[in-house]
Structures are given as C-alpha cells and as structure tokens.
Design a protein around this motif. Structure first.
Motif, PDB file in Angstrom:
ATOM      1  N   ASP A  79       9.075 -10.831 -15.057  1.00 19.56           N
ATOM      2  CA  ASP A  79       8.550  -9.791 -14.175  1.00 19.56           C
ATOM      3  C   ASP A  79       7.619 -10.376 -13.119  1.00 19.56           C
ATOM      4  O   ASP A  79       7.583  -9.899 -11.991  1.00 19.56           O
ATOM      5  CB  ASP A  79       7.804  -8.729 -14.991  1.00 19.56           C
ATOM      6  N   THR A  80       6.873 -11.415 -13.492  1.00 25.58           N
ATOM      7  CA  THR A  80       5.958 -12.050 -12.539  1.00 25.58           C
ATOM      8  C   THR A  80       6.724 -12.662 -11.382  1.00 25.58           C
ATOM      9  O   THR A  80       6.344 -12.486 -10.218  1.00 25.58           O
ATOM     10  CB  THR A  80       5.103 -13.122 -13.239  1.00 25.58           C
ATOM     11  N   ILE A  81       7.812 -13.364 -11.679  1.00 24.84           N
ATOM     12  CA  ILE A  81       8.610 -13.974 -10.614  1.00 24.84           C
ATOM     13  C   ILE A  81       9.201 -12.898  -9.714  1.00 24.84           C
ATOM     14  O   ILE A  81       9.177 -13.013  -8.481  1.00 24.84           O
ATOM     15  CB  ILE A  81       9.713 -14.884 -11.197  1.00 24.84           C
ATOM     16  N   SER A  82       9.705 -11.830 -10.299  1.00 24.93           N
ATOM     17  CA  SER A  82      10.247 -10.726  -9.486  1.00 24.93           C
ATOM     18  C   SER A  82       9.168 -10.142  -8.585  1.00 24.93           C
ATOM     19  O   SER A  82       9.412  -9.871  -7.403  1.00 24.93           O
ATOM     20  CB  SER A  82      10.807  -9.631 -10.390  1.00 24.93           C
ATOM     21  N   LEU A  83       7.974  -9.951  -9.131  1.00 22.59           N
ATOM     22  CA  LEU A  83       6.867  -9.414  -8.340  1.00 22.59           C
ATOM     23  C   LEU A  83       6.541 -10.336  -7.178  1.00 22.59           C
ATOM     24  O   LEU A  83       6.403  -9.893  -6.031  1.00 22.59           O
ATOM     25  CB  LEU A  83       5.629  -9.219  -9.224  1.00 22.59           C
ATOM     26  N   LEU A  84       6.420 -11.625  -7.437  1.00 27.15           N
ATOM     27  CA  LEU A  84       6.058 -12.565  -6.381  1.00 27.15           C
ATOM     28  C   LEU A  84       7.145 -12.683  -5.324  1.00 27.15           C
ATOM     29  O   LEU A  84       6.851 -12.886  -4.139  1.00 27.15           O
ATOM     30  CB  LEU A  84       5.750 -13.935  -6.989  1.00 27.15           C
ATOM     31  N   ILE A 106      -4.824  -9.199  -5.185  1.00 25.42           N
ATOM     32  CA  ILE A 106      -3.653  -8.536  -4.605  1.00 25.42           C
ATOM     33  C   ILE A 106      -2.488  -8.523  -5.588  1.00 25.42           C
ATOM     34  O   ILE A 106      -1.858  -7.484  -5.811  1.00 25.42           O
ATOM     35  CB  ILE A 106      -3.268  -9.233  -3.287  1.00 25.42           C
ATOM     36  N   VAL A 107      -2.190  -9.669  -6.189  1.00 28.65           N
ATOM     37  CA  VAL A 107      -1.058  -9.752  -7.111  1.00 28.65           C
ATOM     38  C   VAL A 107      -1.298  -8.852  -8.326  1.00 28.65           C
ATOM     39  O   VAL A 107      -0.396  -8.138  -8.776  1.00 28.65           O
ATOM     40  CB  VAL A 107      -0.778 -11.209  -7.522  1.00 28.65           C
ATOM     41  N   ALA A 108      -2.520  -8.863  -8.857  1.00 28.13           N
ATOM     42  CA  ALA A 108      -2.826  -8.014 -10.017  1.00 28.13           C
ATOM     43  C   ALA A 108      -2.684  -6.534  -9.661  1.00 28.13           C
ATOM     44  O   ALA A 108      -2.119  -5.750 -10.428  1.00 28.13           O
ATOM     45  CB  ALA A 108      -4.228  -8.307 -10.537  1.00 28.13           C
ATOM     46  N   ALA A 109      -3.198  -6.145  -8.490  1.00 26.62           N
ATOM     47  CA  ALA A 109      -3.080  -4.741  -8.077  1.00 26.62           C
ATOM     48  C   ALA A 109      -1.616  -4.356  -7.907  1.00 26.62           C
ATOM     49  O   ALA A 109      -1.193  -3.270  -8.331  1.00 26.62           O
ATOM     50  CB  ALA A 109      -3.857  -4.509  -6.781  1.00 26.62           C
ATOM     51  N   ASN A 110      -0.827  -5.237  -7.300  1.00 24.58           N
ATOM     52  CA  ASN A 110       0.604  -4.962  -7.142  1.00 24.58           C
ATOM     53  C   ASN A 110       1.285  -4.850  -8.493  1.00 24.58           C
ATOM     54  O   ASN A 110       2.155  -3.991  -8.687  1.00 24.58           O
ATOM     55  CB  ASN A 110       1.271  -6.041  -6.301  1.00 24.58           C
ATOM     56  N   THR A 115      -1.399  -3.052  -1.479  1.00 28.71           N
ATOM     57  CA  THR A 115      -2.609  -3.674  -0.948  1.00 28.71           C
ATOM     58  C   THR A 115      -2.393  -4.167   0.473  1.00 28.71           C
ATOM     59  O   THR A 115      -1.253  -4.369   0.909  1.00 28.71           O
ATOM     60  CB  THR A 115      -3.020  -4.888  -1.806  1.00 28.71           C
ATOM     61  N   GLN A 116      -3.513  -4.394   1.139  1.00 27.07           N
ATOM     62  CA  GLN A 116      -3.507  -5.107   2.412  1.00 27.07           C
ATOM     63  C   GLN A 116      -4.810  -5.892   2.501  1.00 27.07           C
ATOM     64  O   GLN A 116      -5.890  -5.348   2.241  1.00 27.07           O
ATOM     65  CB  GLN A 116      -3.379  -4.163   3.611  1.00 27.07           C
ATOM     66  N   TRP A 117      -4.707  -7.152   2.859  1.00 25.75           N
ATOM     67  CA  TRP A 117      -5.856  -8.045   3.039  1.00 25.75           C
ATOM     68  C   TRP A 117      -6.088  -8.167   4.531  1.00 25.75           C
ATOM     69  O   TRP A 117      -5.238  -8.669   5.254  1.00 25.75           O
ATOM     70  CB  TRP A 117      -5.534  -9.383   2.414  1.00 25.75           C
ATOM     71  N   LEU A 118      -7.236  -7.672   5.003  1.00 27.55           N
ATOM     72  CA  LEU A 118      -7.567  -7.715   6.422  1.00 27.55           C
ATOM     73  C   LEU A 118      -8.889  -8.443   6.643  1.00 27.55           C
ATOM     74  O   LEU A 118      -9.758  -8.432   5.779  1.00 27.55           O
ATOM     75  CB  LEU A 118      -7.680  -6.296   6.993  1.00 27.55           C
ATOM     76  N   THR A 119      -9.002  -9.017   7.815  1.00 29.24           N
ATOM     77  CA  THR A 119     -10.273  -9.619   8.205  1.00 29.24           C
ATOM     78  C   THR A 119     -10.865  -8.786   9.338  1.00 29.24           C
ATOM     79  O   THR A 119     -11.829  -8.087   9.149  1.00 29.24           O
ATOM     80  CB  THR A 119     -10.089 -11.096   8.607  1.00 29.24           C
ATOM     81  N   GLU A 120     -10.315  -8.853  10.490  1.00 34.08           N
ATOM     82  CA  GLU A 120     -10.769  -8.122  11.671  1.00 34.08           C
ATOM     83  C   GLU A 120     -12.173  -8.572  12.075  1.00 34.08           C
ATOM     84  O   GLU A 120     -12.737  -9.513  11.517  1.00 34.08           O
ATOM     85  CB  GLU A 120     -10.659  -6.609  11.461  1.00 34.08           C
TER      86      GLU A 120
END
Length: 191
Positions: free
Chosen positions: A3-8, A124-128, A134-139
């Motif tokens: 499942d981890t590989i599928s998720l990634l 991010i991976v754990a939340a997914n 998720t979204q990782w932003l800087t701005e």
C-alpha cells in the motif's frame, strides 16, 4: 506491491482551496506529528518544530499576515488583501514546519535543514495515507521576517513551509512529471 508503494506512486498535491472539513481528529493529528518526526536526524537534534493553525486561530493568523502585507504594500488592492486574510482558512488544518537549524560543532546546518524538509514530506505522506489531501506552500510569508515573527517564529528560525491538510472536495488530477531520462545519470570518473 505494498500500500505504501501504491500511495507514493499516486501521491499528489491538491490546491489548498479544495481542502475542506473534516480535518484530522486530535488523535489523528497526534499520529501525523509523531510520524512526521520520524526522519533522519543526525545528532538527534530535532532541528524543527511545528506550529498548528486550526479553529479560530486560522482567521487571526490571516489577519496578522494581512497587516504585515498591508504595511509592506500600502497600495495593495482589496482583493489581494482579502486573499491574504483567508490564507489560513483554505483548509481545516495548516501546519507550519519550522526549521531550527543552527551552527553545531558536528552537524552541518544543511543536514539539519534537509531533516526539516523530510519532516514536511513525512507529514504529507502520513496525511495522504490517512485519506486526507495536502498542499505544501511557501509563498511570501516564508521569506518575510515580520510575517515569520507574527506567525510565532524566532529570528533564528526559518519557515520550511505551510502544509495545508483537509478532505478534498474535488477529484484528483495529475500534472506532468519529469522523465527519468531527464533527471537520472550514471556516475563515471571525471577525466
């Protein structure tokens, strides 16, 4: 395949504006932050920390960063200012990943900073894996000293980014990914 590989293989970011309730429960959040913290950490320094924005704190944080933006750009239009006020309202949970990298006798700051980046990716991976998007932003808030200060960072800390977490209200979409032929090479001795 696990499942981890599928998720990634299928993991993708969702625009933060498409992340709605429900967000993580308190128990899920504890698990997320615990998992996020399980990263390579040379010297066991924990050169990172988290700041959580949830509930009413999200609106207050947006007001605080909007005030900084208005101070920096007094001619800003109302639409842009309103967008800033809503920065932390885009998703049920926003996690600031903060780097505390500092000079150390043995551990280079670069390694400490990369550990903080790994924390953000683990989050991010754990939340997914829990079914959230998720979204990782800087701005601009990442690079503005006053914005970082009003968000609770010390002068010596850096904002790795804001990780938005919630339930997607749209179907996933894919973006082009680099071809391995463009990003992979075999090492050979330099002549």
């Amino acid at each position: 395949m696990t499942d981890t590989i599928s998720l990634l293989k299928t993991r993708r970011s969702f625009p933060s504006m498409n992340l709605v309730e429900p967000g993580p429960t308190p128990e899920q959040l504890t698990d997320l932050l615990t998992i996020a913290s399980r990263v390579p950490d040379h010297g066991k320094l924990a050169p990172w920390r988290f700041i959580l924005f949830r509930g009413d704190a999200r609106a207050a944080a947006g007001e605080a960063t909007a005030a900084v933006l208005l101070k920096n750009r007094p001619d800003i239009d109302e639409k842009s200012l309103a967008h800033e006020k809503n920065r932390f309202l885009r998703s049920p949970l926003v996690v600031a990943v903060v780097s505390r990298a500092a000079p150390h006798v043995k551990i280079p700051e670069w390694e400490q900073l990369m550990s903080a980046g790994a924390v953000a990716m683990n989050l991010i991976v754990a939340a997914n894996a829990m079914g959230f998007a998720t979204q990782w932003l800087t701005e601009w808030v990442t690079y503005d000293a006053e914005a970082r200060r009003v968000l609770g960072l010390a002068d010596t800390e850096r904002l790795v980014g804001l990780v938005y977490v919630g339930t997607p209200n749209t179907d996933p979409f894919e973006r082009p990914r680099p071809a391995l032929a463009d990003i992979v090479s075999e090492w050979s001795p330099v002549a």
